[in-house]
Scaffold this active site. Structure first.
Site, PDB file in Angstrom:
ATOM      1  N   TYR A 125      -3.458   1.002  -4.676  1.00  0.00           N
ATOM      2  CA  TYR A 125      -4.785   1.545  -4.935  1.00  0.00           C
ATOM      3  C   TYR A 125      -4.826   3.009  -5.352  1.00  0.00           C
ATOM      4  O   TYR A 125      -5.863   3.491  -5.789  1.00  0.00           O
ATOM      5  CB  TYR A 125      -5.679   1.316  -3.710  1.00  0.00           C
ATOM      6  CG  TYR A 125      -5.943  -0.156  -3.501  1.00  0.00           C
ATOM      7  CD1 TYR A 125      -6.864  -0.832  -4.284  1.00  0.00           C
ATOM      8  CD2 TYR A 125      -5.217  -0.883  -2.562  1.00  0.00           C
ATOM      9  CE1 TYR A 125      -7.100  -2.185  -4.126  1.00  0.00           C
ATOM     10  CE2 TYR A 125      -5.441  -2.253  -2.391  1.00  0.00           C
ATOM     11  CZ  TYR A 125      -6.372  -2.889  -3.169  1.00  0.00           C
ATOM     12  OH  TYR A 125      -6.588  -4.234  -3.020  1.00  0.00           O
ATOM     13  N   PHE A 417     -11.893  -4.641   7.077  1.00  0.00           N
ATOM     14  CA  PHE A 417     -12.900  -5.345   6.297  1.00  0.00           C
ATOM     15  C   PHE A 417     -12.319  -5.779   4.968  1.00  0.00           C
ATOM     16  O   PHE A 417     -11.242  -5.386   4.605  1.00  0.00           O
ATOM     17  CB  PHE A 417     -14.166  -4.483   6.083  1.00  0.00           C
ATOM     18  CG  PHE A 417     -13.906  -3.122   5.492  1.00  0.00           C
ATOM     19  CD1 PHE A 417     -13.916  -2.946   4.126  1.00  0.00           C
ATOM     20  CD2 PHE A 417     -13.649  -2.037   6.309  1.00  0.00           C
ATOM     21  CE1 PHE A 417     -13.677  -1.677   3.568  1.00  0.00           C
ATOM     22  CE2 PHE A 417     -13.427  -0.770   5.776  1.00  0.00           C
ATOM     23  CZ  PHE A 417     -13.444  -0.593   4.404  1.00  0.00           C
TER      24      PHE A 417
END
Length: 417
Positions: A125, A417
């Protein structure tokens, strides 16, 4: 040509769930109607992306609205990213890059200040402007070695208060308020919706998760207010000499006062038959090790990056948080996507914080990913400069940044999450 990502329809959603399971190596079955209905009820399909090839979903991506607590207790709107997968047959075709570009552009247009995610793999990322902003640690406690006196009441007379076991329904009632109190004081905390509390207490659990009912305990202060909550499970293991050697695994703990934190750790370490406690993911500077008479009894089993942030609006992000002192810095933020780059003058003073575009010479030049790493005060600009990941235009600028950005306690995100 590779197929393009697009928004998933309700009819395609079961195949999208199957693709998520394939990507995370969980299962490749299409879920049943009941599970699909439960998940659709809590899903904003407008923020669910998929890539389809020959009628089959081969890549997945989802985002949802979130609030992030920044230094000082303010909350900023975040674009929370999850369920990112690319099927092994379709890797290295740029599918993730295109899904990410669509999502971040939409988040920028919506007015989100940052994007957030928990990275399954470290190298992915950074190329999209994300930087690790908060870390997590997990300890395993050898209870007999810890040196806690089993004769000492829990909570101790010094802490006062009491601990009581509660049920899942009590957690759904008490938990949200406790979490809000935690979010007001702990930077890195993210918001939880009603479904989070339902899933954490056995309601609407997805079929791929095996549910085992946990134990819940609440710490109440001397005036009766609930100041802490711990959830844990225990195994059933006995040694050859008919000795209980059980392990308690903490699924989550909220403590909004030091007294609550001390009492809850002592409580879980004092349960009969429990000889090992696994803490779950905690802040790297958690009180736990040092509150034990023998801190070496708490062995670090995990210490890793956790919450990653991608700044989407530099002025709003930097004006939202507080700073340790007074000062000014000119930051030249590089962003290859054009979403958040520019040169900005940050000024922190007793009267408030301002961050505005400027043409002045830069004190620090850094990628937007490094700004995400610095944002919650958990990393040192001096260390990033030593690593060659930011450049000083003025001698001592990195040290000046640390004097502003660093915090006395580390950032922590309790959630995945």
């Amino acid at each position: 040509m590779s197929p393009d990502p697009r928004t998933v329809t309700a009819a395609e959603f079961p195949d999208w769930i199957r693709a998520v399971g394939t990507g995370f190596l969980r299962a490749s079955d299409v879920p049943g109607e009941e599970e699909v209905a439960v998940r659709l009820a809590h899903m904003d399909l407008a923020r669910v992306q998929g890539v389809f090839d020959a009628g089959r979903c081969v890549a997945t991506f989802r985002s949802f609205a979130q609030e992030l607590t920044v230094v000082g207790g303010a909350k900023v709107p975040a674009d929370a990213i999850t369920a990112v997968t690319v099927t092994p047959t379709h890797r290295r075709r740029g599918l993730l890059s295109r899904m990410m570009a669509r999502d971040l552009a939409a988040a920028k247009e919506r007015g989100d200040v940052v994007a957030s995610l928990i990275a399954a793999e470290y190298p992915i990322y950074g190329r999209y402007g994300f930087g690790p902003a908060a870390w997590a640690a997990e300890w395993e406690i050898d209870v007999p070695r810890a040196g806690l006196d089993p004769r000492t009441p829990v909570p101790s007379e010094k802490d006062g208060g009491r601990i009581e076991l509660v049920e899942g329904a009590d957690v759904r009632k008490l938990g949200p308020e406790l979490h809000d109190r935690l979010a007001a004081r702990q930077h890195g905390v993210v918001s939880r919706d009603e479904r989070w509390w339902q899933r954490g207490t056995g309601v609407d659990v997805p079929a791929f998760e095996t549910w085992t009912e946990p134990f819940h305990a609440v710490y109440r202060s001397p005036d009766g207010e609930a100041d802490g909550l711990i959830t844990y499970r225990a195994d059933d293991h006995w040694g050859d000499g008919k000795q209980p050697l059980n392990k308690a695994t903490v699924a989550g703990m909220i403590a909004v006062t030091p007294a609550a934190e001390r009492a809850l750790w002592r409580f879980v370490c004092s349960i009969d038959w429990i000889t090992t406690v696994r803490t779950g993911y905690r802040a790297p500077d958690d009180l736990l090790p040092l509150l034990l008479p023998d801190p070496r009894a708490a062995r670090v089993v995990t210490q890793s990056d956790w919450l990653w942030l991608r700044v989407l609006d530099v002025p709003r992000a930097l004006e939202a948080r507080t700073y340790a002192g007074e000062g000014a810095l000119v930051l030249d933020v590089r962003d290859a996507t054009g979403l958040a780059g520019g040169r900005f003058r940050l000024e922190a003073a007793p009267s408030g914080v301002s961050c505005v575009p400027t043409t002045r010479d830069a004190d620090l030049t850094l990628d937007v990913a490094e700004l995400g790493t610095l944002y919650l005060g958990d990393e040192s600009a001096v260390r990033l400069a030593a690593l060659g990941r930011l450049d000083e235009g003025r001698a001592g600028a990195a040290a000046s940044a640390d004097a502003l950005f660093r915090t006395s306690r580390r950032a922590w995100c309790p959630d995945v999450f």
